[in-house]
Motif scaffolding. Structure first.
Motif, mmCIF file in Angstrom:
data_model
loop_
_atom_site.group_PDB
_atom_site.id
_atom_site.type_symbol
_atom_site.label_atom_id
_atom_site.label_comp_id
_atom_site.label_asym_id
_atom_site.label_seq_id
_atom_site.Cartn_x
_atom_site.Cartn_y
_atom_site.Cartn_z
ATOM 1 N N THR A 1 75.894 41.352 32.430
ATOM 2 C CA THR A 1 75.410 41.662 33.711
ATOM 3 C C THR A 1 74.065 42.717 33.543
ATOM 4 N N ASP A 2 74.226 43.542 32.815
ATOM 5 C CA ASP A 2 73.024 44.608 32.761
ATOM 6 C C ASP A 2 71.831 43.904 32.272
ATOM 7 N N ASP B 1 58.031 51.862 35.497
ATOM 8 C CA ASP B 1 58.980 51.664 36.534
ATOM 9 C C ASP B 1 60.143 50.980 36.475
ATOM 10 N N LEU B 2 60.225 49.898 35.791
ATOM 11 C CA LEU B 2 61.121 49.192 35.367
ATOM 12 C C LEU B 2 62.171 49.919 34.482
ATOM 13 N N ASN B 3 61.839 50.723 33.604
ATOM 14 C CA ASN B 3 62.871 51.304 32.847
ATOM 15 C C ASN B 3 63.305 52.809 33.469
ATOM 16 N N ARG B 4 62.710 53.010 34.445
ATOM 17 C CA ARG B 4 63.203 54.139 35.159
ATOM 18 C C ARG B 4 64.430 53.926 36.084
ATOM 19 N N ALA B 5 64.273 52.398 36.532
ATOM 20 C CA ALA B 5 65.416 51.585 37.304
ATOM 21 C C ALA B 5 66.594 51.073 36.681
ATOM 22 N N ALA B 6 66.839 51.787 35.653
ATOM 23 C CA ALA B 6 67.937 51.338 34.717
ATOM 24 C C ALA B 6 69.264 51.085 35.491
#
Lengths: 223, 223
Positions: free
Chosen positions: B85-86, B72-77
């Motif tokens: 900032t990223d 889920d985390l990776n898919r919300a890049a």
DNA sequence: AGCGAATGCTGTACGGTGTGCGGAGATAAG
DNA sequence: CTTATCTCCGCACACCGTACAGCATTCGCT
């Protein structure tokens, strides 16, 4: 001096310290989770419920175990004249003591960092950072940051060692890690695959100290 | 495209995803350790052994759970233009997702960080640090350092929350922590006692970001 | 359509865990 | 000696992960 106030009842067959010794030995030999009350009792040649005479429940055993490890650390204070040297020595000492008992590391991260020895360790950290010239607020934040880094690094280090971490020599661990890492598909994770040769070797004291230096360099030291 | 190759046998009553949903719900409601196979099966209205149809054993459930959260985390890049900032957004996002499921955090530190989503997260970190101008070796060390800090901070944060971490609002947690900390004897731990008022308030997003900034400032960025 | 094989779910069972309860024996205070 | 107190033990309960065998379902093939 308070008189020991002898109490009735039969002599005790064990001591709290003996229970903790058995628990730690079990953790070292059979990994985390091996320090079950029943196995501790079996090692000590006693009924499982006898253990409850010395410690109220299992979480108390874990807490006391953490307190013992931190107490040993605190009792071996370096006390040099340079704050940074002392801090690095303290961090290295903690890592050495914890990696010697990998099975006990999950206990530290499991919320057993509330005892007096844990407080004393925090106090020592605050003292070192005060010597570094940090304000009280900066020292508080810095001490917490250092604690996070040190515990996180040790936890990750002992987590990826599949088994018997204390026994395997450094070279074997490196070889095993390189073998595991070289399985990553380079097409999907090019940078990770390219870094395998580098990465596999430095996890350990090298990377631990490198990270610690980066953390300390980042602190707003004014002295 | 590989044809699904229909297999004999009765229709499946569940899916692997349903099992993971139930496990995560149990972790959220009843804390770490609540995701037992028997309780998962009970929630799903099925026999305990049916769970083994979808996942081979309990460690596979934990691994898959970690993979889901990291996925889920990776898919919300985010994918902005400034690496720093990223990176901060990624770190904040991970913390937000994990503190929402405190019961699952011990799984990350328990050695379940080997799956493809974990690798992808590492790759993203390496990429961000490459954009920061770090060499491959520096980026590898830096990525590991950031991982250590982020996971350590989150682990310590959810460890000291005694129960129902996701439910208690920030103010209640602060009040509870202040009450617990004000018990420390000022005679033995003067600096710790003096820092209580400061310390009790900032554990959370404030200190998390402060520490992350210190870590990033310490990196040998050349860009 | 029939049949064999593969599959999903279940019941039973085994060894493990923490721990509450009550009893038996040992010890010290009165 | 009596009595109160304490230690250790055996039993029991509720859980845990999971191995095994059986039964019903559904497929591919003839």
């Amino acid at each position: 001096m308070t008189e020991p106030r002898r109490r009735p009842g039969p002599k005790r067959a064990l001591t709290e310290e003996a229970v903790l010794d058995a628990a730690l030995t079990l953790l070292d030999t059979d990994g985390p989770g091996a320090a079950s009350i029943r196995r501790i009792a079996a090692v000590l040649g006693v009924s499982p419920n006898s253990v409850y005479t010395y410690l109220p429940d299992k979480s108390a055993i874990e807490q006391a175990l953490v307190e013992r490890l931190l107490g040993d650390l605190n009792r071996a204070a370096p006390g040099g004249d340079d704050w940074r040297t002392d801090l690095e020595a303290l961090a290295l000492d903690l890592r050495r003591r914890l990696t010697a008992h990998p099975g006990a590391v999950p206990l530290l991260l499991g919320g057993a960092m509330n005892g007096p020895e844990a407080l004393l360790l925090g106090e020592r950290l605050l003292d070192l950072l005060a010597r570094a010239g940090l304000s009280a607020a900066e020292a508080a934040r810095g001490a917490y940051l250092i604690m996070v880094y040190v515990l996180g690094a040790i936890a990750l280090e002992v987590a990826d060692v599949p088994r018997a971490g204390a026994l395997a020599p450094e070279e074997d661990r490196i070889a095993a890690r390189r073998a595991a890492m070289s399985q990553v598909p380079a097409a999907m994770f090019p940078r990770t695959a390219a870094a395998v040769d580098v990465t596999a070797t430095w996890i350990g004291t090298d990377q631990y100290l490198w990270g610690l230096h980066r953390v300390l360099d980042g602190l707003p030291t004014h002295a």
